[in-house]
Design a protein around this motif. Structure first.
Motif, short mmCIF file in Angstrom:
data_model
loop_
_atom_site.label_atom_id
_atom_site.label_comp_id
_atom_site.label_asym_id
_atom_site.label_seq_id
_atom_site.Cartn_x
_atom_site.Cartn_y
_atom_site.Cartn_z
N UNK A 91 1.56 -2.68 10.96
CA UNK A 91 1.84 -4.11 11.26
C UNK A 91 2.13 -4.73 9.83
N UNK A 92 3.41 -5.14 9.68
CA UNK A 92 3.71 -5.70 8.60
C UNK A 92 3.51 -7.22 8.76
N UNK A 93 3.56 -7.89 7.41
CA UNK A 93 3.48 -9.41 7.37
C UNK A 93 2.27 -10.06 7.84
N UNK A 94 1.18 -9.50 7.81
CA UNK A 94 -0.07 -10.21 8.55
C UNK A 94 -0.29 -11.52 7.80
N UNK B 82 2.28 -10.37 2.08
CA UNK B 82 0.78 -10.63 1.72
C UNK B 82 0.09 -9.60 2.02
N UNK B 83 0.07 -8.99 3.40
CA UNK B 83 -1.02 -8.15 3.85
C UNK B 83 -0.46 -7.47 4.89
N UNK C 58 -2.18 -5.10 0.47
CA UNK C 58 -1.18 -5.73 0.03
C UNK C 58 0.14 -5.06 0.55
N UNK C 59 1.06 -5.83 1.16
CA UNK C 59 2.40 -5.54 1.92
C UNK C 59 3.25 -5.07 0.74
N UNK C 60 3.30 -5.57 -0.62
CA UNK C 60 4.49 -5.58 -1.60
C UNK C 60 4.17 -4.34 -2.39
N UNK D 17 0.69 -1.07 0.01
CA UNK D 17 -0.01 -0.05 -0.24
C UNK D 17 0.72 1.23 0.09
N UNK D 18 0.45 2.14 -0.60
CA UNK D 18 1.00 3.71 -0.71
C UNK D 18 0.29 4.43 0.35
#
Length: 148
Positions: A49-52, A57-58, A146-148, A1-2
């Protein structure tokens, strides 16, 4: 996400609030403004929070947003704030912001996120901002994407 784009999209969604006739239109911004033209909604701090979900992925973001109302008449200002903090109705920030979720199966905020949810109101009190005092509150908004 931006994150910058998400902040602006949340502010855009808040602008859909319809206040009763005779009241000023809600202004909004995606960042903490130097000065506000009340009533004003803005996106302030956030937690991320990264990498849920594995492999980026989230991510989950919790945005603290604020709405400030001028206090020309204390009771009228609090009544306007109450309307914007209600869970339903044309002046409801929850309704306006969650409308940006899109249709079932669509991405939220015009494709910027998977989903969002206005979780709660907190901090209903007097706020000082840029040397002026306002009645206001915080809205906690969860956004996942999306985290990427």
């Amino acid at each position: 996400m931006q994150i910058s784009a998400v902040r602006e999209a949340l502010a855009d969604a808040a602008r859909a609030v319809v206040l009763p006739a005779g009241l000023p239109k809600l202004t909004s911004s995606g960042y903490v403004p130097d000065a506000v033209i009340a009533p004003h909604f803005f996106v302030a701090e956030y937690e991320q929070t990264f990498d849920k979900v594995m492999a980026r992925g989230l991510d989950e973001l919790i945005f603290t947003s604020r709405v400030l109302v001028g206090r020309g008449d204390d009771k009228a200002a609090q009544q306007m704030l109450d309307a914007m903090l209600s869970g339903s109705g044309p002046a409801s920030l929850k309704v306006a912001i969650e409308a940006a979720r899109g249709a079932p199966g669509d991405f939220a905020l015009g494709g910027l996120a998977h989903d969002l949810h206005v979780m709660r109101v907190q901090g209903y009190r007097w706020y000082e901002h840029a040397g002026a005092t306002y009645v206001g509150a915080e809205l906690m908004i969860k956004v996942i994407g999306e985290g990427s």
